[in-house]
Structure formats: C-alpha cells, structure tokens
Design a protein around this motif. Structure first.
Motif, PDB file in Angstrom:
ATOM      1  N   SER A  42       0.810  -1.212   0.000  1.00  0.00           N
ATOM      2  CA  SER A  42       0.000   0.000   0.000  1.00  0.00           C
ATOM      3  C   SER A  42       0.845   1.264   0.000  1.00  0.00           C
ATOM      4  O   SER A  42       0.412   2.307  -0.495  1.00  0.00           O
ATOM      5  CB  SER A  42      -0.932   0.012   1.215  1.00  0.00           C
ATOM      6  N   TRP A  43       2.091   1.181   0.509  1.00  0.00           N
ATOM      7  CA  TRP A  43       2.913   2.384   0.592  1.00  0.00           C
ATOM      8  C   TRP A  43       3.449   2.821  -0.767  1.00  0.00           C
ATOM      9  O   TRP A  43       3.885   3.968  -0.920  1.00  0.00           O
ATOM     10  CB  TRP A  43       4.055   2.172   1.579  1.00  0.00           C
ATOM     11  N   VAL A  44       3.419   1.941  -1.758  1.00  0.00           N
ATOM     12  CA  VAL A  44       3.752   2.364  -3.119  1.00  0.00           C
ATOM     13  C   VAL A  44       2.728   3.387  -3.606  1.00  0.00           C
ATOM     14  O   VAL A  44       3.046   4.333  -4.326  1.00  0.00           O
ATOM     15  CB  VAL A  44       3.798   1.152  -4.074  1.00  0.00           C
ATOM     16  N   VAL A  45       1.486   3.205  -3.181  1.00  0.00           N
ATOM     17  CA  VAL A  45       0.412   4.145  -3.521  1.00  0.00           C
ATOM     18  C   VAL A  45       0.321   5.253  -2.485  1.00  0.00           C
ATOM     19  O   VAL A  45       0.240   6.438  -2.823  1.00  0.00           O
ATOM     20  CB  VAL A  45      -0.934   3.396  -3.623  1.00  0.00           C
ATOM     21  N   VAL A 207      -2.013   8.834   8.691  1.00  0.00           N
ATOM     22  CA  VAL A 207      -1.831   7.748   7.729  1.00  0.00           C
ATOM     23  C   VAL A 207      -1.179   6.540   8.406  1.00  0.00           C
ATOM     24  O   VAL A 207      -1.575   5.391   8.180  1.00  0.00           O
ATOM     25  CB  VAL A 207      -0.988   8.226   6.527  1.00  0.00           C
ATOM     26  N   LEU A 208      -0.181   6.796   9.237  1.00  0.00           N
ATOM     27  CA  LEU A 208       0.456   5.693   9.969  1.00  0.00           C
ATOM     28  C   LEU A 208      -0.546   5.002  10.881  1.00  0.00           C
ATOM     29  O   LEU A 208      -0.597   3.762  10.944  1.00  0.00           O
ATOM     30  CB  LEU A 208       1.632   6.217  10.777  1.00  0.00           C
ATOM     31  N   ALA A 209      -1.351   5.783  11.593  1.00  0.00           N
ATOM     32  CA  ALA A 209      -2.343   5.193  12.498  1.00  0.00           C
ATOM     33  C   ALA A 209      -3.352   4.364  11.720  1.00  0.00           C
ATOM     34  O   ALA A 209      -3.726   3.265  12.143  1.00  0.00           O
ATOM     35  CB  ALA A 209      -3.055   6.298  13.284  1.00  0.00           C
ATOM     36  N   ALA A 210      -3.804   4.888  10.568  1.00  0.00           N
ATOM     37  CA  ALA A 210      -4.782   4.156   9.761  1.00  0.00           C
ATOM     38  C   ALA A 210      -4.189   2.856   9.232  1.00  0.00           C
ATOM     39  O   ALA A 210      -4.840   1.800   9.247  1.00  0.00           O
ATOM     40  CB  ALA A 210      -5.252   5.032   8.605  1.00  0.00           C
ATOM     41  N   THR A 211      -2.947   2.916   8.785  1.00  0.00           N
ATOM     42  CA  THR A 211      -2.296   1.718   8.245  1.00  0.00           C
ATOM     43  C   THR A 211      -2.091   0.665   9.325  1.00  0.00           C
ATOM     44  O   THR A 211      -2.412  -0.508   9.145  1.00  0.00           O
ATOM     45  CB  THR A 211      -0.937   2.093   7.623  1.00  0.00           C
ATOM     46  N   TRP A 212      -1.565   1.070  10.473  1.00  0.00           N
ATOM     47  CA  TRP A 212      -1.298   0.126  11.558  1.00  0.00           C
ATOM     48  C   TRP A 212      -2.591  -0.429  12.146  1.00  0.00           C
ATOM     49  O   TRP A 212      -2.663  -1.600  12.506  1.00  0.00           O
ATOM     50  CB  TRP A 212      -0.463   0.797  12.646  1.00  0.00           C
ATOM     51  N   VAL A 393      -8.019  18.727   0.198  1.00  0.00           N
ATOM     52  CA  VAL A 393      -9.028  17.915   0.874  1.00  0.00           C
ATOM     53  C   VAL A 393      -9.254  16.604   0.124  1.00  0.00           C
ATOM     54  O   VAL A 393      -9.371  15.530   0.731  1.00  0.00           O
ATOM     55  CB  VAL A 393     -10.336  18.709   1.016  1.00  0.00           C
ATOM     56  N   ARG A 394      -9.312  16.670  -1.198  1.00  0.00           N
ATOM     57  CA  ARG A 394      -9.494  15.448  -1.993  1.00  0.00           C
ATOM     58  C   ARG A 394      -8.330  14.490  -1.789  1.00  0.00           C
ATOM     59  O   ARG A 394      -8.513  13.286  -1.630  1.00  0.00           O
ATOM     60  CB  ARG A 394      -9.631  15.803  -3.474  1.00  0.00           C
ATOM     61  N   GLN A 395      -7.119  15.043  -1.770  1.00  0.00           N
ATOM     62  CA  GLN A 395      -5.932  14.208  -1.605  1.00  0.00           C
ATOM     63  C   GLN A 395      -5.845  13.605  -0.202  1.00  0.00           C
ATOM     64  O   GLN A 395      -5.423  12.465  -0.035  1.00  0.00           O
ATOM     65  CB  GLN A 395      -4.682  15.033  -1.890  1.00  0.00           C
ATOM     66  N   VAL A 396      -6.229  14.391   0.807  1.00  0.00           N
ATOM     67  CA  VAL A 396      -6.225  13.852   2.169  1.00  0.00           C
ATOM     68  C   VAL A 396      -7.169  12.658   2.259  1.00  0.00           C
ATOM     69  O   VAL A 396      -6.837  11.607   2.814  1.00  0.00           O
ATOM     70  CB  VAL A 396      -6.619  14.936   3.196  1.00  0.00           C
ATOM     71  N   GLY A 397      -8.383  12.828   1.700  1.00  0.00           N
ATOM     72  CA  GLY A 397      -9.330  11.721   1.704  1.00  0.00           C
ATOM     73  C   GLY A 397      -8.797  10.497   0.995  1.00  0.00           C
ATOM     74  O   GLY A 397      -8.913   9.368   1.490  1.00  0.00           O
ATOM     75  N   SER A 398      -8.182  10.717  -0.169  1.00  0.00           N
ATOM     76  CA  SER A 398      -7.631   9.599  -0.935  1.00  0.00           C
ATOM     77  C   SER A 398      -6.470   8.939  -0.204  1.00  0.00           C
ATOM     78  O   SER A 398      -6.364   7.709  -0.159  1.00  0.00           O
ATOM     79  CB  SER A 398      -7.179  10.092  -2.313  1.00  0.00           C
ATOM     80  N   THR A 399      -5.592   9.760   0.389  1.00  0.00           N
ATOM     81  CA  THR A 399      -4.413   9.230   1.059  1.00  0.00           C
ATOM     82  C   THR A 399      -4.789   8.369   2.262  1.00  0.00           C
ATOM     83  O   THR A 399      -4.302   7.242   2.429  1.00  0.00           O
ATOM     84  CB  THR A 399      -3.503  10.384   1.523  1.00  0.00           C
ATOM     85  N   ALA A 401      -7.769   7.030   3.012  1.00  0.00           N
ATOM     86  CA  ALA A 401      -8.564   5.865   2.626  1.00  0.00           C
ATOM     87  C   ALA A 401      -7.701   4.809   1.940  1.00  0.00           C
ATOM     88  O   ALA A 401      -7.900   3.604   2.154  1.00  0.00           O
ATOM     89  CB  ALA A 401      -9.700   6.291   1.700  1.00  0.00           C
ATOM     90  N   THR A 402      -6.738   5.238   1.130  1.00  0.00           N
ATOM     91  CA  THR A 402      -5.837   4.286   0.473  1.00  0.00           C
ATOM     92  C   THR A 402      -5.024   3.513   1.504  1.00  0.00           C
ATOM     93  O   THR A 402      -4.830   2.297   1.377  1.00  0.00           O
ATOM     94  CB  THR A 402      -4.893   5.023  -0.499  1.00  0.00           C
ATOM     95  N   ALA A 403      -4.545   4.223   2.528  1.00  0.00           N
ATOM     96  CA  ALA A 403      -3.776   3.550   3.570  1.00  0.00           C
ATOM     97  C   ALA A 403      -4.634   2.526   4.308  1.00  0.00           C
ATOM     98  O   ALA A 403      -4.197   1.401   4.581  1.00  0.00           O
ATOM     99  CB  ALA A 403      -3.232   4.585   4.560  1.00  0.00           C
ATOM    100  N   ILE A 404      -5.864   2.910   4.620  1.00  0.00           N
ATOM    101  CA  ILE A 404      -6.753   1.988   5.337  1.00  0.00           C
ATOM    102  C   ILE A 404      -7.061   0.762   4.482  1.00  0.00           C
ATOM    103  O   ILE A 404      -6.979  -0.378   4.947  1.00  0.00           O
ATOM    104  CB  ILE A 404      -8.050   2.707   5.736  1.00  0.00           C
ATOM    105  N   ILE A 405      -7.418   1.001   3.216  1.00  0.00           N
ATOM    106  CA  ILE A 405      -7.775  -0.114   2.338  1.00  0.00           C
ATOM    107  C   ILE A 405      -6.583  -1.045   2.133  1.00  0.00           C
ATOM    108  O   ILE A 405      -6.713  -2.278   2.195  1.00  0.00           O
ATOM    109  CB  ILE A 405      -8.288   0.409   0.986  1.00  0.00           C
TER     110      ILE A 405
END
Length: 493
Positions: A42-45, A207-212, A393-399, A401-405
């Motif tokens: 996921s970190w590649v994205v 992002v770290l919290a969401a990923t972990w 704001v769009r990028q924050v949402g994408s970033t 959500a991408t980490a979580i997914i």
C-alpha cells in the motif's frame, strides 16, 4: 488557437501524471511478490498520494512567488527524474522513496494545470475546458491498466515507470511552447511555516495510524500515532486562525458552496480514487485473471467516468446550471458500490465491469465540475488558494482511505490464507499455478476481504448525496476573469 494549444498541453501533462498512477496499479501484486513485501504494497500508492497532498499548500505559495509556469515546468522535470529512479529500484524502500518524489512533482502538475486554466477562462466556459483536462484521469485508466498489465506480463514491472520518459519528453516540449508566462500574483508577506509543519506531521501520523490499525499489528504505536494526529489537527486549527496568510483559509468554509463542494471533492478521493489502485489486484485474485485482463474492470469504471465528465462539462457550460449533476452522480456511486459488495462469487467478469461503469459515471458527473463551482465562489485573486484547498481535501481523503484499504487487504488476506501460502510472496502467477481448491480458496478470501470495503465506500457516497443537496441553487457566471499579464501574446480562442 493559442488557448486550444494550451488545453492540449495541460491535458498531455495531466495524462502523464494520471498514467503513472494507473499503469502502476496492475503491477502492484507482482512488485510486492518479487520484492518480498506484501504488507508494504500500500505504501507504493500511499507514499505517492501522501507526498502530493502535503506539498499542495507549499506549491500554492511558490506559485504566487515564482509564477505558475515555472512551478509547472519544474514539477514536470522532477517527475521524469523520479520515474527513472522508480524503475531502478532494488527493494521496496527504494521504490517507495522514488514514489514520494513522484508524488511531490505530481502535486505541482495538478495544481498549476487547474490554476492556469482558471486564469485564462470565464467561469461559464471553464467547465468545458476543465472537463477536457479532467479527462486525463479516465483516459489514463482506460489505457493504463491494460498497458501496465501487458508490460508486467511481457517486459517486467520496471517498464511501467520507464514508459513515462517518452510521454514526458513530448509533454515537456509542448509545455515549453504552450504554457503562457503568467506573472506571479501579489508577493506573499508571510509564509505559514507553522501551519505547513503541523499539518504535515498530523497527516503523516494519521496515515500511519490508519495503516497500523488496519493491519492490527502495532497497538501502542497505533494509539500514539492517532493521538499525535488528533492533537496535530487541533493545533493546526488554532494556528490557521491566527496566521496572517494561512495555507488553508478557514473562513472559506463559512460559504455554503465552498463547504459543500469541498465535501464532495473529499468524497471523490475517499470513495473512488482510493480503491482504483486495488481493483486490478482484486480482479486478478478473485476472478483468477491475468494482469492484462484485470485491467478491464477499471477500464469500464473510467469509461463511464470519461463519458459523464465530458457530457456534464459541456452541459454546464451550455446551460450554466450545475446542481443536478452532483446529486445524480453521488446517487449512482452509492448504488453501484453497494452492488459490488453483494455480488456473489463466480459471476462472469462483465458483471462487475457494468457495475463499476455506473460508479464511474456517477463520479465523472461532478469530478471536474465541482472545482469550477468552488472557484467561482471566491474572488479571482483567491483562485489559486481555493484550488489548492479543494485539491488538498481530496488528496487527504484519498491518502487516508488508500492507507486503510491497503492495510485491510494486507492483514485480511494474510490472516485468512490457507497453510502453505506465504502472504508476503503471494502473486497472481503463483495462485494460477496452484491446485483448483487453493485457487477457489484465495478467490473466496479476496471476495470476503473486499466486501466490507465496498460497503464503506458506498456509505461515503451516501454522505455525498447530502452534501450535493446542500449546494445552493445558482448559475455559472459569464463574466470573464481579469486578463492575466503575460510576457507573450494574449491567449485567444
């Protein structure tokens, strides 16, 4: 004629940035398997989107100081250098670092493209041109997944990055000729260093919290990162309230058009952009296809996005009306993603293709249009600021959500895999060579992991319906923006 040439130039460069994002998606499973780092996939994205997010406010200020053209061309050169470095990656850390550089440069390309076109068009004609430039992402997704799959299957994943070089060289040559020498705006008296630093730290921690949290592998670290993030965003709010020239002017959000439009922009990032990179992996594993064939589902998604993006841009410019499009678009997106969550296993591939095409049509109906609507809610001198804010704001949402997914996929698949399969080296090729029972088991696992993801994204679009309804009634203005100062002859249609 010169305006048309400018639009072609911006479309070409926007296509370059979008192509890099989409062409990589079909190679993710192979890259993670070959470099032995599925949990870092996921970190590649995420690294790409995180870097492009945190740099948006800085680039907006630099555009004010140096001019949009210089930032645009410098970002393009940096993007090509980073693409070259990605292809030479020897491990996942190298690849992620190079992707961070790509993300930083892509932010400049995206922001300056929208700022430049806003300074040379009226609000009424802008949706048509924004739709054309915005078509870069759907076109790239139409071409990228199949191209990325074919390159991965026959040339090797390194070439999904190196393919940027010839496209980028052509884009750079065209941009040198077509992009006007717009004079910088008023020199900023202050740069919000504290706001930029606090925002960056808070977003990285989130992002770290969401990923972990999604991986469920670092309890205390997850809690600490989440606490740092929450404190950081609270501090950011107070810093921005006191800053003479904040990177995110909070008073903008008292305007209902800006507040609703910003929410819709975030929903695009959370609801669709975050899942796009993982759709090919889902199709390869759940439907047992090759990398090349897996690109058909995102192709269907963006074909719908491309069609509705161009159609609504044309209709909005022709009629001046815009409110109906995000209402219909968010409704289609919510319905389509819910259907994706409940599709039974074993259906033909054309079924998810049709469903995701509906999601794409819904998103395309307001993807570019909402930027124009929000730009029209501020004075012309604030166009760059509001453009950076809505993209941020769009990028924050994408970033996030991408980490979580990515974390949910990595942890969920690893937890459910049958004995004898190592999640860190699992590739589509390995699965296709396994026994039929193992193939069926892996397909079922991926289906069960992705179902709640689609449900959550459908709920996100449902929230978007509310935001779309809250948009005020109105019409796009026919009044031209103040003529930009240039060092070359004036643009003319």
């Amino acid at each position: 004629m010169r305006l048309r040439l400018l639009v072609i130039s911006l479309l070409t460069v926007s296509f370059l940035g979008a192509l890099d994002h989409t062409v990589v998606s079909t190679s993710l499973a192979t890259v993670a398997g070959e470099l032995g780092a599925l949990k870092l996939m996921s970190w590649v994205v995420v690294g790409y989107t995180l870097a492009s997010t945190v740099l948006l406010p800085v680039l907006r200020k630099l555009g004010d100081v140096l001019g949009a053209r210089r930032i645009f061309l410098g970002s393009l050169v940096m993007f090509l250098a980073a693409s070259l470095a990605c292809g030479f990656s020897q491990d996942m850390a190298w690849l992620i670092a190079a992707r961070v550089l790509q993300g930083m440069s892509s932010a400049g390309l995206q922001l300056m493209s929208q700022t430049i076109i806003a300074r040379v068009t009226s609000q009424r004609e802008r949706p048509r041109y924004m739709a054309i430039i915005g078509a870069a992402f759907p076109i790239a997704v139409l071409v990228g997944p199949v191209l990325g799959g074919a390159i991965t299957d026959y040339w090797g994943w390194q070439w999904v990055f190196w393919i940027n070089i010839p496209v980028g060289a052509a884009a750079l040559a065209l941009a040198l000729v077509a992009v006007p020498h717009l004079e910088p705006g008023p020199m900023p008296r202050h740069f919000d260093v504290a706001g930029a630093a606090v925002f960056t730290a808070a977003l990285v921690a989130l992002v770290l919290a969401a990923t972990w949290a999604a991986e469920r592998s670092a309890g205390p670290a997850t809690a600490a990162a989440l606490a740092v993030s929450m404190l950081g965003f609270v501090a950011f709010y107070f810093v921005e309230r006191r800053a003479p020239e904040p990177i995110v002017p909070l008073h903008f959000f008292a305007n209902r058009t800006i507040a609703a439009g910003t929410a819709l922009s975030a929903i695009i990032g959370v609801g669709l952009f975050s899942i796009t990179a993982y759709l090919p992996t889902y199709v390869q594993m759940a439907y047992q296809t090759t990398a090349t064939v897996s690109g058909l589902v995102p192709i269907a998604t963006v074909f719908g996005m491309l069609t509705s993006n161009l159609l609504t841009g044309w209709l909005a410019s022709r009629t001046g009306r815009y409110r109906i499009f995000p209402i219909l678009g968010t409704s289609l997106g919510a319905a389509g993603l819910f259907v994706m969550a409940v599709l039974p296993a074993g259906l033909p591939l054309w079924v998810p293709m049709i469903v995701m095409a509906v999601v794409g049509m819904g998103t395309g109906a307001f993807m570019s249009l909402i930027v124009t609507v929000v730009q029209g809610a501020v004075p012309a001198s604030q166009t760059g600021t509001i453009t950076a804010t809505i993209n941020l704001v769009r990028q924050v949402g994408s970033t996030v959500a991408t980490a979580i997914i990515g974390g949910v996929i990595g942890f969920g698949v690893a937890a459910l895999l049958p004995a004898g399969l190592d999640a860190s080296t699992l590739t589509p090729q390995l699965v296709k060579g396994a026994a039929p029972a193992v193939q069926a088991s892996v397909a079922q696992i991926y289906g069960s992991v992705f179902a709640p993801i689609f449900i959550a994204l459908a709920a996100t679009y449902a929230v978007g319906i509310v935001a779309a309804v809250l948009l005020p009634h109105g019409r796009l203005s026919d009044e031209p923006v103040p003529a930009p100062q240039t060092t070359s002859e004036s643009l003319s249609a």
